[in-house]
Design a protein around this motif. Structure first.
Motif, PDB file in Angstrom:
ATOM      1  N   LYS A 177       0.843  -1.193   0.000  1.00  0.00           N
ATOM      2  CA  LYS A 177       0.000   0.000   0.000  1.00  0.00           C
ATOM      3  C   LYS A 177       0.875   1.238   0.000  1.00  0.00           C
ATOM      4  CE  LYS A 177      -3.846  -2.406   2.159  1.00  0.00           C
ATOM      5  NZ  LYS A 177      -4.943  -2.356   3.147  1.00  0.00           N
ATOM      6  N   LEU A 178       0.336   2.309  -0.580  1.00  0.00           N
ATOM      7  CA  LEU A 178       1.103   3.535  -0.741  1.00  0.00           C
ATOM      8  C   LEU A 178       0.863   4.455   0.456  1.00  0.00           C
ATOM      9  CD1 LEU A 178       2.912   5.304  -2.527  1.00  0.00           C
ATOM     10  CD2 LEU A 178       0.850   6.112  -3.692  1.00  0.00           C
ATOM     11  N   ARG A 179       1.911   4.594   1.295  1.00  0.00           N
ATOM     12  CA  ARG A 179       1.796   5.443   2.478  1.00  0.00           C
ATOM     13  C   ARG A 179       1.844   6.930   2.102  1.00  0.00           C
ATOM     14  NH1 ARG A 179       1.867   4.444   7.674  1.00  0.00           N
ATOM     15  NH2 ARG A 179       2.219   2.342   8.494  1.00  0.00           N
ATOM     16  N   ARG A 180       2.786   7.312   1.254  1.00  0.00           N
ATOM     17  CA  ARG A 180       2.927   8.708   0.833  1.00  0.00           C
ATOM     18  C   ARG A 180       3.737   8.754  -0.465  1.00  0.00           C
ATOM     19  NH1 ARG A 180       5.893   7.938   5.414  1.00  0.00           N
ATOM     20  NH2 ARG A 180       8.164   8.152   5.236  1.00  0.00           N
ATOM     21  N   TYR A 181       3.771   9.924  -1.066  1.00  0.00           N
ATOM     22  CA  TYR A 181       4.501  10.085  -2.326  1.00  0.00           C
ATOM     23  C   TYR A 181       5.037  11.507  -2.428  1.00  0.00           C
ATOM     24  CZ  TYR A 181       0.150  12.346  -3.833  1.00  0.00           C
ATOM     25  OH  TYR A 181      -0.934  13.170  -3.936  1.00  0.00           O
ATOM     26  N   GLU A 182       6.036  11.683  -3.270  1.00  0.00           N
ATOM     27  CA  GLU A 182       6.642  12.987  -3.575  1.00  0.00           C
ATOM     28  C   GLU A 182       6.861  13.077  -5.087  1.00  0.00           C
ATOM     29  OE1 GLU A 182      10.324  13.252  -1.485  1.00  0.00           O
ATOM     30  OE2 GLU A 182       9.413  13.089   0.506  1.00  0.00           O
ATOM     31  N   PRO A 183       6.724  14.288  -5.692  1.00  0.00           N
ATOM     32  CA  PRO A 183       6.299  15.541  -5.066  1.00  0.00           C
ATOM     33  C   PRO A 183       4.784  15.596  -4.895  1.00  0.00           C
ATOM     34  CG  PRO A 183       6.686  15.901  -7.403  1.00  0.00           C
ATOM     35  CD  PRO A 183       7.058  14.465  -7.126  1.00  0.00           C
TER      36      PRO A 183
ATOM     37  N   VAL B 221       6.449   5.601  -1.100  1.00  0.00           N
ATOM     38  CA  VAL B 221       6.790   4.860   0.112  1.00  0.00           C
ATOM     39  C   VAL B 221       5.759   3.746   0.259  1.00  0.00           C
ATOM     40  CG1 VAL B 221       7.155   4.943   2.603  1.00  0.00           C
ATOM     41  CG2 VAL B 221       7.787   6.909   1.183  1.00  0.00           C
ATOM     42  N   LEU B 222       6.196   2.488   0.053  1.00  0.00           N
ATOM     43  CA  LEU B 222       5.305   1.327   0.084  1.00  0.00           C
ATOM     44  C   LEU B 222       5.363   0.641   1.446  1.00  0.00           C
ATOM     45  CD1 LEU B 222       6.009  -0.292  -3.422  1.00  0.00           C
ATOM     46  CD2 LEU B 222       4.290   1.421  -2.807  1.00  0.00           C
ATOM     47  N   ASP B 223       4.221   0.043   1.825  1.00  0.00           N
ATOM     48  CA  ASP B 223       4.127  -0.669   3.104  1.00  0.00           C
ATOM     49  C   ASP B 223       3.246  -1.892   2.897  1.00  0.00           C
ATOM     50  OD1 ASP B 223       3.616  -1.579   5.696  1.00  0.00           O
ATOM     51  OD2 ASP B 223       3.578   0.452   6.526  1.00  0.00           O
ATOM     52  N   ASP B 224       3.780  -3.086   3.211  1.00  0.00           N
ATOM     53  CA  ASP B 224       2.970  -4.310   3.091  1.00  0.00           C
ATOM     54  C   ASP B 224       2.746  -4.987   4.432  1.00  0.00           C
ATOM     55  OD1 ASP B 224       5.426  -5.389   3.671  1.00  0.00           O
ATOM     56  OD2 ASP B 224       5.394  -6.885   2.066  1.00  0.00           O
ATOM     57  N   GLY B 225       3.061  -4.309   5.518  1.00  0.00           N
ATOM     58  CA  GLY B 225       2.891  -4.885   6.845  1.00  0.00           C
ATOM     59  C   GLY B 225       4.133  -5.545   7.389  1.00  0.00           C
TER      60      GLY B 225
ATOM     61  N   GLY C 152       7.242  -4.355   6.358  1.00  0.00           N
ATOM     62  CA  GLY C 152       8.271  -3.335   6.293  1.00  0.00           C
ATOM     63  C   GLY C 152       7.874  -2.259   5.299  1.00  0.00           C
ATOM     64  N   THR C 153       8.674  -1.201   5.219  1.00  0.00           N
ATOM     65  CA  THR C 153       8.440  -0.121   4.251  1.00  0.00           C
ATOM     66  C   THR C 153       9.628  -0.023   3.304  1.00  0.00           C
ATOM     67  OG1 THR C 153       9.417   1.553   5.691  1.00  0.00           O
ATOM     68  CG2 THR C 153       7.041   1.175   5.891  1.00  0.00           C
ATOM     69  N   LEU C 154       9.356   0.505   2.114  1.00  0.00           N
ATOM     70  CA  LEU C 154      10.403   0.587   1.095  1.00  0.00           C
ATOM     71  C   LEU C 154      10.172   1.827   0.242  1.00  0.00           C
ATOM     72  CD1 LEU C 154      12.825  -1.103  -0.061  1.00  0.00           C
ATOM     73  CD2 LEU C 154      11.213  -2.004  -1.742  1.00  0.00           C
ATOM     74  N   ASP C 155      11.241   2.618   0.023  1.00  0.00           N
ATOM     75  CA  ASP C 155      11.183   3.763  -0.892  1.00  0.00           C
ATOM     76  C   ASP C 155      11.465   3.265  -2.312  1.00  0.00           C
ATOM     77  OD1 ASP C 155      10.806   5.265   1.336  1.00  0.00           O
ATOM     78  OD2 ASP C 155      12.776   6.225   1.320  1.00  0.00           O
ATOM     79  N   VAL C 156      10.519   3.472  -3.204  1.00  0.00           N
ATOM     80  CA  VAL C 156      10.715   3.060  -4.593  1.00  0.00           C
ATOM     81  C   VAL C 156      10.472   4.264  -5.491  1.00  0.00           C
ATOM     82  CG1 VAL C 156      10.027   0.686  -4.125  1.00  0.00           C
ATOM     83  CG2 VAL C 156       8.327   2.314  -4.922  1.00  0.00           C
ATOM     84  N   TYR C 157      11.167   4.281  -6.638  1.00  0.00           N
ATOM     85  CA  TYR C 157      11.042   5.391  -7.573  1.00  0.00           C
ATOM     86  C   TYR C 157      10.235   4.962  -8.798  1.00  0.00           C
ATOM     87  CZ  TYR C 157      14.500   7.872  -4.795  1.00  0.00           C
ATOM     88  OH  TYR C 157      15.146   8.499  -3.763  1.00  0.00           O
ATOM     89  N   LEU C 158       9.475   5.909  -9.305  1.00  0.00           N
ATOM     90  CA  LEU C 158       8.752   5.727 -10.564  1.00  0.00           C
ATOM     91  C   LEU C 158       9.349   6.682 -11.580  1.00  0.00           C
ATOM     92  CD1 LEU C 158       6.247   4.627 -12.204  1.00  0.00           C
ATOM     93  CD2 LEU C 158       5.080   6.707 -11.450  1.00  0.00           C
ATOM     94  N   MET C 159       9.821   6.154 -12.703  1.00  0.00           N
ATOM     95  CA  MET C 159      10.242   6.988 -13.834  1.00  0.00           C
ATOM     96  C   MET C 159       9.602   6.394 -15.081  1.00  0.00           C
ATOM     97  SD  MET C 159      13.969   8.473 -14.952  1.00  0.00           S
ATOM     98  CE  MET C 159      14.626   6.996 -15.717  1.00  0.00           C
TER      99      MET C 159
ATOM    100  N   THR D  82      -6.105  10.940   1.476  1.00  0.00           N
ATOM    101  CA  THR D  82      -5.721  11.595   2.729  1.00  0.00           C
ATOM    102  C   THR D  82      -6.681  11.197   3.858  1.00  0.00           C
ATOM    103  OG1 THR D  82      -7.052  13.531   2.118  1.00  0.00           O
ATOM    104  CG2 THR D  82      -4.715  13.558   1.543  1.00  0.00           C
ATOM    105  N   GLY D  83      -6.127  11.134   5.065  1.00  0.00           N
ATOM    106  CA  GLY D  83      -6.949  10.865   6.240  1.00  0.00           C
ATOM    107  C   GLY D  83      -7.388   9.424   6.412  1.00  0.00           C
ATOM    108  N   LYS D  84      -6.771   8.489   5.666  1.00  0.00           N
ATOM    109  CA  LYS D  84      -7.151   7.071   5.762  1.00  0.00           C
ATOM    110  C   LYS D  84      -6.071   6.279   6.499  1.00  0.00           C
ATOM    111  CE  LYS D  84     -10.908   7.235   3.130  1.00  0.00           C
ATOM    112  NZ  LYS D  84     -12.262   6.869   3.606  1.00  0.00           N
ATOM    113  N   ASP D  85      -6.520   5.291   7.266  1.00  0.00           N
ATOM    114  CA  ASP D  85      -5.573   4.383   7.909  1.00  0.00           C
ATOM    115  C   ASP D  85      -5.001   3.426   6.883  1.00  0.00           C
ATOM    116  OD1 ASP D  85      -6.065   5.526  10.374  1.00  0.00           O
ATOM    117  OD2 ASP D  85      -7.718   4.138  10.826  1.00  0.00           O
ATOM    118  N   LEU D  86      -3.881   2.766   7.242  1.00  0.00           N
ATOM    119  CA  LEU D  86      -3.224   1.846   6.314  1.00  0.00           C
ATOM    120  C   LEU D  86      -4.171   0.740   5.858  1.00  0.00           C
ATOM    121  CD1 LEU D  86      -0.549   1.139   4.914  1.00  0.00           C
ATOM    122  CD2 LEU D  86       0.006  -0.307   6.878  1.00  0.00           C
ATOM    123  N   ASP D  87      -5.002   0.212   6.778  1.00  0.00           N
ATOM    124  CA  ASP D  87      -5.911  -0.877   6.421  1.00  0.00           C
ATOM    125  C   ASP D  87      -6.955  -0.449   5.400  1.00  0.00           C
ATOM    126  OD1 ASP D  87      -4.578  -2.536   8.148  1.00  0.00           O
ATOM    127  OD2 ASP D  87      -5.996  -2.275   9.812  1.00  0.00           O
ATOM    128  N   GLU D  88      -7.243   0.845   5.323  1.00  0.00           N
ATOM    129  CA  GLU D  88      -8.273   1.339   4.407  1.00  0.00           C
ATOM    130  C   GLU D  88      -7.716   1.664   3.029  1.00  0.00           C
ATOM    131  OE1 GLU D  88     -11.389   3.911   6.687  1.00  0.00           O
ATOM    132  OE2 GLU D  88      -9.411   4.424   7.500  1.00  0.00           O
TER     133      GLU D  88
END
Length: 775
Positions: free
Chosen positions: A505-511, A689-693, A695-702, A735-741
């Protein structure tokens, strides 16, 4: 009337001509001769669309082949029609029509590519007249596919004699093909490899906006006939591409099958000589079985294997956002217990009584990713062929002693993977239908194996697994579906480099400001840079506009020039060079211009009218690109930049070969190739920033346009694309959602090191993944 359309028998044409006219043949067309009382007759093999010259005069070009004694392209001649007569011809003349032209002028051609050095010119102002003989509307119906009444003779080139830069006609046997699929643009694409008795191999890449307009190939061993295919060199080997005027016929390659061409054209040539060629190729295929694949039945399955399956569809249903279920049978029984996919009863389409009756003869096939759209459109009861279908054995969790077979049509087009609908008149479909009609569905040998306790345990265990795995994913995998999902915690401790399949699941992203994610990338040196702003580009253009153009470079062989003084400014002249095609100016919407001294607002104004604009400057002896910091080409609102490190710019005279092509497209890739430019690609660059329960991992999209299904090149100039991108990201990471949602995001990532002079950094990048259609 300067144009007269005739119908009926060929005798009508002969009796409609004035008695004083004498026919003139190719060999008697000579410059300086008086053709006042003569006529020339031929068959239309190609016509261009109506256009206008620089002075607004309508212009229509026809390629005419002499009706008699014509055995090659050497017996074709260009006909140029001007004025009101050109407008009438554009409405009335079609490929295959017989034309008689009178009152013409034989004119020397300035086009070095003209086969004869001259062409015919006609106009209603000089009393030219054209007689058009076409088929009677009573001899065919709109739905008929018919051969041309007068068949021009064509020369077919053996595959071992093909040369780059030519346009040829050919026959071949299909050695490999990819069923039509959506290309990176909006067109459908099909890749076909053909062979012939010369033992040569020829790869053809064909595009069309209409899927059904591409060659109807059903299996390796089919025979194709390609007319007017362009031969080009790519990567050191010659390949074929379809262009303007390309046409194809396809034939069943089986000896004894009816010689009936498959085509979407209403008009085509097919002679006794064509029939002989097809029959000879069929015999050659039969003697060389390596050119075709034997059919595989469900009863022949020996997993693990990839194979082609011809079957009938009895049911279908949506599985999740990136996969689809097809229930099929071919009248034989799979020797292994097979996977039964869990779907809601309301989602399953098909005759429930028949599905239940065939439950021990059908298998469930899961269709993934780019094949889902076609799978959805299939009609229950239709005959289909699946290419590169994967059969593999699987065991439920905790029960290694119990196995069942799974069938997957993975995403992507590798190895020709795809689906084709077979018409009921196709040989394999007819044979399958006859066999299915003969199957005894009540035979005692088909026992209800699923009622045994052993298989109830299989389906119970499998059901638990599917309920977990079939939670809706917002992404689609386009390849490598054979890879198993790997936990992020495992990836963090794995060797480098490596490829993984993850479900997270996608926790956050930049930019966060999505427009800032668009960059310019060089595929050759991996340069990544920001897109220059309008103010920066305009500054370079204004500085360059202070230099005067070289008057000796105006009005060259392949362009005409015009100079004007800029408005409200002193001592600034703007020079525009209009590139010609066939020594004529094209319509503005189809033409390329070169501009000297223009500033940004002027270029943007001109880009709304002309197809492509190249900013240039004068040197002592040639026109060259203006500056690597400004676009090398403008096309409407699009700006195309070149890599200043990898490009080796050539003078504008290099465009003359492109201008001489039959139908110059003036797209950015063709311009870049002609001018020695390595074009920069517009790409999305983001960090997830991915999370599968675990661990978390920073991955890039190009990515250019595959992941979001939105072209990065246009997102900055199209409000709809910007809104779509914002909507997608709000669905991936609300925004405003828990990881499970949060929704599941399934993707492929690869690990690699990035090194510079001082340090080494471990990175992970997303690939072969795209957003699902219904997100």
């Amino acid at each position: 009337m300067p144009l007269e359309v005739l119908r009926g028998s060929p005798r009508v044409l002969k009796h409609s001509l004035p008695s004083n006219l004498q026919k003139v043949d190719f060999e008697h067309l000579q410059l300086g001769r008086d053709f006042a009382n003569t006529y020339f007759q031929g068959t239309v093999v190609f016509s261009y669309r109506l256009t206008k010259l620089g002075n607004g005069t309508p212009f229509f070009k026809i390629v005419l082949q002499e009706s008699e004694n014509s055995s090659s392209e050497a017996h074709t001649i260009n006909i140029f029609v001007f004025g009101k007569l050109a407008e009438e011809c554009a409405k009335a003349i079609h490929q295959g029509d017989i034309l008689v032209v009178t009152g013409f002028n034989l004119v020397k051609s300035n086009n070095k590519n003209d086969k004869h050095g001259w062409h015919l010119e006609l106009s209603d102002e000089v009393d030219s007249k054209i007689y058009v003989f076409t088929r009677s509307p009573h001899t065919t119906t709109v739905s008929e596919t018919v051969a041309m009444p007068v068949a021009p003779k064509y020369t077919y080139t053996p595959l071992n004699q093909l040369k780059s830069g030519t346009v040829v006609n050919l026959y071949g046997v299909v050695k490999f093909f990819k069923p039509p699929y959506v290309s990176k643009g909006t067109d459908y694409c099909s890749v076909v490899t053909v062979v012939d008795q010369s033992s040569a191999k020829f790869i053809c890449t064909l595009f069309n906006t209409n899927r059904d307009a591409l060659p109807r190939i059903y299996r390796n061993g089919d025979i194709v006939r390609f007319h007017r295919i362009k031969v080009r060199e790519f990567g050191g080997e010659i390949q074929g591409i379809g262009g303007k005027g390309f046409a194809a016929l396809t034939f069943d390659g089986t000896v004894g099958a009816p010689v009936v061409p498959r085509t979407t054209s209403k008009l085509f040539t097919f002679t006794d000589e064509d029939r002989r060629i097809v029959e000879n190729l069929r015999i050659w295929v039969a003697r060389n079985p390596s050119n075709s694949k034997p059919a595989v039945k469900l009863s022949d399955i020996q997993p693990p294997m990839f194979f082609e399956l011809t079957c009938q569809l009895v049911g279908k249903a949506k599985v999740d956002g990136s996969s689809y279920l097809l229930k099929v049978w071919d009248g034989t029984k799979c020797p292994f217990p097979s996977w039964k996919v869990l779907v809601k009863d309301d989602d399953l389409e098909g005759d429930r009584i028949l599905i239940n009756q065939l439950k021990n003869l059908t298998v469930d096939i899961v269709i993934y990713d780019n094949h889902v759209q076609l799978a959805k459109s299939l009609k229950v009861g239709s005959f289909i062929r699946l290419y590169s279908l994967h059969a593999k054995m699987k065991s439920p969790e905790g029960k290694p002693d119990i196995t069942y077979i799974q069938f997957h049509l993975h995403g992507g087009t590798m190895y020709g993977r795809g689906i084709t609908i077979l018409p009921e008149t196709q040989t394999d479909a007819m044979q399958l239908k006859a066999f299915l009609d003969s199957v005894d569905l009540t035979a005692s040998e088909y026992s209800d194996e699923s009622s045994s306790p052993e298989f109830e345990n299989i389906y119970t265990a499998l059901g638990t697994c599917l309920e977990r795995c079939q939670q809706l994913s917002v992404t689609v995998l386009t390849d490598h579906q054979h890879l198993d999902v790997t936990a992020l915690s495992t990836i963090l401790n794995s060797r480098i480099p490596q490829q993984f399949r993850v479900r997270a699941k996608l926790r956050r992203y930049e930019p966060v400001k999505l427009h800032q994610s668009v960059k310019l990338h060089c595929p050759k040196c991996n340069l990544l840079q920001e897109i220059p702003g309008d103010a920066e580009i305009d500054l370079v253009l204004r500085e360059a506009s202070l230099s005067r153009s070289n008057p000796d470079l105006q009005n060259a062989s392949f362009y005409e020039s015009a100079v004007w003084e800029s408005e409200n400014e002193e001592q600034r002249h703007v020079t525009v060079h209009f590139v010609k095609h066939d020594d004529l100016l094209q319509e503005a919407g189809d033409s390329l211009i070169l501009i000297e001294g223009g500033i940004l607002k002027e270029i943007l104004k001109l880009s709304k009218k002309f197809k492509a604009i190249i900013p240039v400057r004068s040197t002592e002896d040639s026109l060259v690109l203006l500056d690597p910091s400004v676009p090398f080409s403008w096309q409407r609102n699009m700006q195309y930049f070149g890599c200043k490190h990898c490009s080796d710019p050539k003078p504008m005279s290099s465009l003359s070969s492109l201008a001489a092509e039959e139908d110059p497209s003036w797209n950015s890739m063709a311009i870049a190739q002609a001018l020695g430019i390595v074009p920069l690609q517009y790409v999305f660059v983001m960090k997830f920033v991915l999370d599968d329960g675990t661990g978390t991992l920073d991955v890039y999209l190009m990515d250019c346009d595959k992941f979001f299904q939105i072209p990065a090149s246009e997102v900055l100039i199209n409000n709809i694309f910007q809104e779509n991108m914002e909507r997608i990201m709000s669905k991936l990471c609300p925004t405003g959602k828990d990881l499970d949602e949060l929704p599941w995001l399934e993707c492929f990532i690869k690990s690699y090191y990035v090194r510079d002079e001082t340090q080494e950094q471990l990175c992970y990048q997303i690939f072969d993944t795209m957003i699902a259609e219904d997100v």
